[in-house]
Write a protein that holds these residues in place. Structure first.
Motif, PDB file in Angstrom:
ATOM      1  N   ASN A 192      44.465  30.486  36.492  1.00  0.00           N
ATOM      2  CA  ASN A 192      43.291  31.118  35.904  1.00  0.00           C
ATOM      3  C   ASN A 192      43.226  30.700  34.437  1.00  0.00           C
ATOM      4  OD1 ASN A 192      41.197  32.765  35.099  1.00  0.00           O
ATOM      5  ND2 ASN A 192      42.361  34.662  35.249  1.00  0.00           N
ATOM      6  N   LYS A 220      44.142  31.797  39.746  1.00  0.00           N
ATOM      7  CA  LYS A 220      42.687  31.684  39.865  1.00  0.00           C
ATOM      8  C   LYS A 220      42.244  32.500  41.075  1.00  0.00           C
ATOM      9  CE  LYS A 220      38.724  29.369  39.146  1.00  0.00           C
ATOM     10  NZ  LYS A 220      37.933  29.690  37.982  1.00  0.00           N
ATOM     11  N   ARG A 238      44.552  23.789  39.566  1.00  0.00           N
ATOM     12  CA  ARG A 238      43.389  24.557  40.039  1.00  0.00           C
ATOM     13  C   ARG A 238      43.768  25.996  40.416  1.00  0.00           C
ATOM     14  NH1 ARG A 238      38.985  22.193  42.703  1.00  0.00           N
ATOM     15  NH2 ARG A 238      38.325  24.340  42.986  1.00  0.00           N
ATOM     16  N   GLY A 263      38.749  30.035  43.852  1.00  0.00           N
ATOM     17  CA  GLY A 263      37.553  30.277  43.053  1.00  0.00           C
ATOM     18  C   GLY A 263      36.356  30.372  43.983  1.00  0.00           C
TER      19      GLY A 263
END
Length: 118
Positions: free
Chosen positions: A57, A92, A54, A105
């Motif tokens: 990116n 991310k 997670r 995110g």
């Protein structure tokens, strides 16, 4: 609270605008100018409770050009963290880091829930 973003990213801009609209104070850090260190990433990963994937990116150019979709499953956690620390554009974003949590995110409902509890 630390807000880590890439200023040209529309999702980061949306998250920043949301934070400001909620009156939430934060320090901003440009991920491209000041890449997270391996130690920071390890601490955030541990605190987040999320799978390490997670933190990548997966829509980014570097992720695709390095063929990470196929390489990550064969890499150790340490190798993945070291790789993330080499280039902020692999990470991310945005990231919202506080003592009790790390959000990866921008999902407004998730941010609302976390920031109301804490």
């Amino acid at each position: 609270m630390l807000f880590i973003c890439y200023p040209k990213c529309s999702t980061c801009q949306k998250a920043k605008k949301w934070l400001e609209g909620q009156g939430i104070a934060f320090d901003e850090r440009d991920i491209k100018l000041e890449n997270p260190s391996e130690d920071e990433l390890r601490a955030w990963f541990t605190r987040s409770g999320l799978p390490l994937k997670r933190f990548f990116n997966t829509n980014g150019l570097q992720y695709k050009s390095l063929g990470l979709k196929d390489k990550l499953p064969g890499m150790t956690e340490d190798e993945q963290l070291a790789l993330l620390a080499t280039d902020g554009m692999l990470v991310k974003r945005p990231l919202l880091v506080d003592d009790g949590f790390v959000l990866v995110g921008f999902k407004q409902t998730e941010w609302e829930e976390k920031l109301k509890k804490d």
